[in-house]
Design a protein around this motif. Structure first.
Motif, short mmCIF file in Angstrom:
data_model
loop_
_atom_site.label_atom_id
_atom_site.label_comp_id
_atom_site.label_asym_id
_atom_site.label_seq_id
_atom_site.Cartn_x
_atom_site.Cartn_y
_atom_site.Cartn_z
N ASN A 195 25.38 32.54 39.77
CA ASN A 195 24.92 31.17 39.51
C ASN A 195 25.95 30.34 38.74
O ASN A 195 25.98 29.12 38.85
CB ASN A 195 23.61 31.19 38.73
N GLY A 196 26.77 31.02 37.95
CA GLY A 196 27.75 30.29 37.14
C GLY A 196 29.11 30.13 37.79
O GLY A 196 30.01 29.52 37.21
N PHE A 197 29.26 30.66 39.01
CA PHE A 197 30.56 30.63 39.67
C PHE A 197 31.02 29.20 39.95
O PHE A 197 32.16 28.84 39.66
CB PHE A 197 30.49 31.43 40.98
N GLU A 198 30.16 28.38 40.52
CA GLU A 198 30.55 27.02 40.90
C GLU A 198 30.95 26.19 39.69
O GLU A 198 31.97 25.48 39.71
CB GLU A 198 29.41 26.34 41.65
N ASP A 199 30.17 26.26 38.61
CA ASP A 199 30.49 25.50 37.39
C ASP A 199 31.82 25.95 36.80
O ASP A 199 32.60 25.13 36.32
CB ASP A 199 29.38 25.66 36.35
N ARG A 200 32.08 27.25 36.87
CA ARG A 200 33.33 27.78 36.32
C ARG A 200 34.53 27.27 37.12
O ARG A 200 35.57 26.88 36.54
CB ARG A 200 33.29 29.31 36.35
N VAL A 201 34.41 27.22 38.44
CA VAL A 201 35.51 26.73 39.28
C VAL A 201 35.78 25.26 39.01
O VAL A 201 36.94 24.83 38.86
CB VAL A 201 35.19 26.97 40.77
N LEU A 202 34.72 24.45 38.95
CA LEU A 202 34.88 23.02 38.69
C LEU A 202 35.48 22.77 37.31
O LEU A 202 36.26 21.82 37.11
CB LEU A 202 33.54 22.31 38.83
N GLU A 203 35.15 23.62 36.38
CA GLU A 203 35.72 23.50 35.03
C GLU A 203 37.23 23.77 35.05
O GLU A 203 38.01 23.07 34.38
CB GLU A 203 35.03 24.48 34.09
N LEU A 204 37.66 24.74 35.83
CA LEU A 204 39.07 25.10 35.87
C LEU A 204 39.92 24.03 36.57
O LEU A 204 41.06 23.78 36.18
CB LEU A 204 39.25 26.44 36.58
N VAL A 205 39.37 23.42 37.64
CA VAL A 205 40.16 22.47 38.42
C VAL A 205 39.96 21.03 37.95
O VAL A 205 40.51 20.09 38.57
CB VAL A 205 39.81 22.56 39.92
N ALA A 206 39.21 20.84 36.89
CA ALA A 206 38.96 19.48 36.40
C ALA A 206 40.28 18.78 36.05
O ALA A 206 41.15 19.37 35.39
CB ALA A 206 38.05 19.52 35.17
N GLY A 207 40.45 17.55 36.52
CA GLY A 207 41.67 16.79 36.25
C GLY A 207 42.71 16.90 37.33
O GLY A 207 43.67 16.13 37.35
N ASP A 208 42.58 17.87 38.24
CA ASP A 208 43.54 18.03 39.34
C ASP A 208 42.84 17.61 40.64
O ASP A 208 42.09 18.38 41.25
CB ASP A 208 44.01 19.49 39.43
N GLN A 209 43.09 16.38 41.08
CA GLN A 209 42.36 15.81 42.21
C GLN A 209 42.64 16.55 43.52
O GLN A 209 41.74 16.68 44.35
CB GLN A 209 42.71 14.32 42.35
N SER A 210 43.84 17.02 43.70
CA SER A 210 44.15 17.71 44.95
C SER A 210 43.38 19.04 45.05
O SER A 210 42.85 19.39 46.11
CB SER A 210 45.65 17.97 45.05
N LEU A 211 43.31 19.77 43.92
CA LEU A 211 42.56 21.02 43.93
C LEU A 211 41.06 20.76 44.08
O LEU A 211 40.36 21.51 44.78
CB LEU A 211 42.82 21.81 42.64
N ILE A 212 40.58 19.71 43.46
CA ILE A 212 39.16 19.36 43.58
C ILE A 212 38.82 19.06 45.05
O ILE A 212 37.78 19.49 45.57
CB ILE A 212 38.81 18.17 42.68
#
Length: 348
Positions: free
Chosen positions: A161-178
């Motif tokens: 359940n926490g996988f998606e939030d963790r990924v978005l937290e790591l890529v925050a600020g990098d628009q290409s990765l998002i």
């Protein structure tokens, strides 16, 4: 004079060959892969059919059910026997395969395959679909994990359940990765929702089935293992002895004895791989979790003599036998008085 029919089935067409008692070819025809077309051809042939053989395959159960429903003596043949019988033929064509199957049927050199019921086929489809969805969601997770490592972003150990939030937290600020990661996360979310729906269907099916509820009294056996086992067996009366079930699912050692060579090999791994895997998983859970039981005690003694892996394989085979006996007798799993290691040592 008696006649024998061999059918080589493909997705769209079937090759039909009819031979008599002497092996003389009476009719060869390539027709549409529909039970009605085969029934009409044999009806127009107008001579008695003793046996009709077709090789086990994706469409075999459908054709078999249609032909048997029309009163024809259809037989589903084991693939290994058919392959061995046709292996001596110089040229492999659908026409020659139909001729070879007709000869095997005439000579009686074949082994029948049990054709499962429609209900068992539907349950197996549910289990396979559930397993595929689970695998696809894990594939997407692994893809994201591996891709982000290139940029030094490590997800680490995280719940589903926490996988998606963790990924978005790591890529925050990098628009290409998002932009790359978000479509994958949406696909993963949709797959997990579909998986959960099928998982609930499995639970509901097991609750309604008295056989599954009985098998789930065995330690280590849950909803998925019980459903998989029930679909694998389908009709317990087809086994004369419960101990034959272990060999049926490929959990007994292979034997090689020729001349001066005589040894037992690894397990054969023949039969239903899905059931074999489920039984092994149940054996793993039984050995490492839950209450102490006679089965667990028996497996632990094997683990001390040989290895833990060998003990799990032996326990999986034992579970297959015990569950079949429970199904046949209509009894629940019986726990022994020695339910703890201390109690077991005291009675030894």
């Amino acid at each position: 004079m008696a006649h024998y029919v061999g059918i080589d089935a493909s997705l769209e067409t079937v090759n039909v060959c009819i031979v008599d008692d002497d092996g003389t070819i009476c009719l060869e025809r390539k027709i549409e892969a529909e039970p009605e077309a085969i029934i009409e051809l044999l009806k127009n042939f107008g001579k008695p059919i003793v046996r009709l053989g077709l090789e086990a395959g994706p469409t075999a159960s459908w054709l078999y059910s249609g032909l048997r429903g029309a009163g024809l003596p259809a037989i589903c043949m084991e693939c290994r026997h058919v392959k061995a019988g046709l292996g001596a033929m110089r040229n492999k064509t659908d026409r020659n395969d139909a001729r070879g199957i007709a000869e095997l049927v005439r000579l009686g050199w074949f082994r029948k395959v049990f054709v499962k019921s429609d209900e068992a086929q539907r349950t197996r489809m549910l289990l396979v679909s559930r397993s595929h969805l689970l695998g696809k969601s894990q594939d997407i997770e692994n893809c994201i994990r591996g891709s982000l490592k290139v940029f030094g972003l490590r997800i680490g150990s995280i719940t589903k359940n926490g996988f998606e939030d963790r990924v978005l937290e790591l890529v925050a600020g990098d628009q290409s990765l998002i932009a790359i990661v978000k479509p994958l996360l949406r696909a993963r979310r949709a797959i997990i929702e579909a998986f959960e729906r099928l998982d609930r269907l499995c639970i509901q099916l097991a609750r309604r089935d008295p056989i599954c509820r009985r098998l789930m009294t065995v330690p280590g056996v849950g909803v998925i293992v019980a459903l998989t086992y029930v679909t694998g067996i389908d009709a317990p009366e087809r086994f004369k002895r419960s101990r034959d079930v272990g060999a049926h699912f490929g959990l007994t050692p292979k034997r090689y004895s020729s001349g001066q060579i005589d040894y037992d090999g690894r397990i054969s791994r023949c039969g239903d791989e899905m059931v074999r895997t489920a039984l092994y998983q149940a054996a793993h859970v039984l050995m490492h979790h839950g209450r102490w039981s006679s089965l667990r005690s028996w497996a632990m003694r094997i683990a001390k003599r040989r290895s833990v892996k060998s003990a799990k394989v032996a326990l999986a085979r034992k579970l297959a036998v015990v569950m079949h006996r429970m199904w046949s007798d209509g009894t629940d799993f019986r726990w022994t008085d020695a339910q703890t290691p201390d109690a077991l040592a005291a009675t030894a």
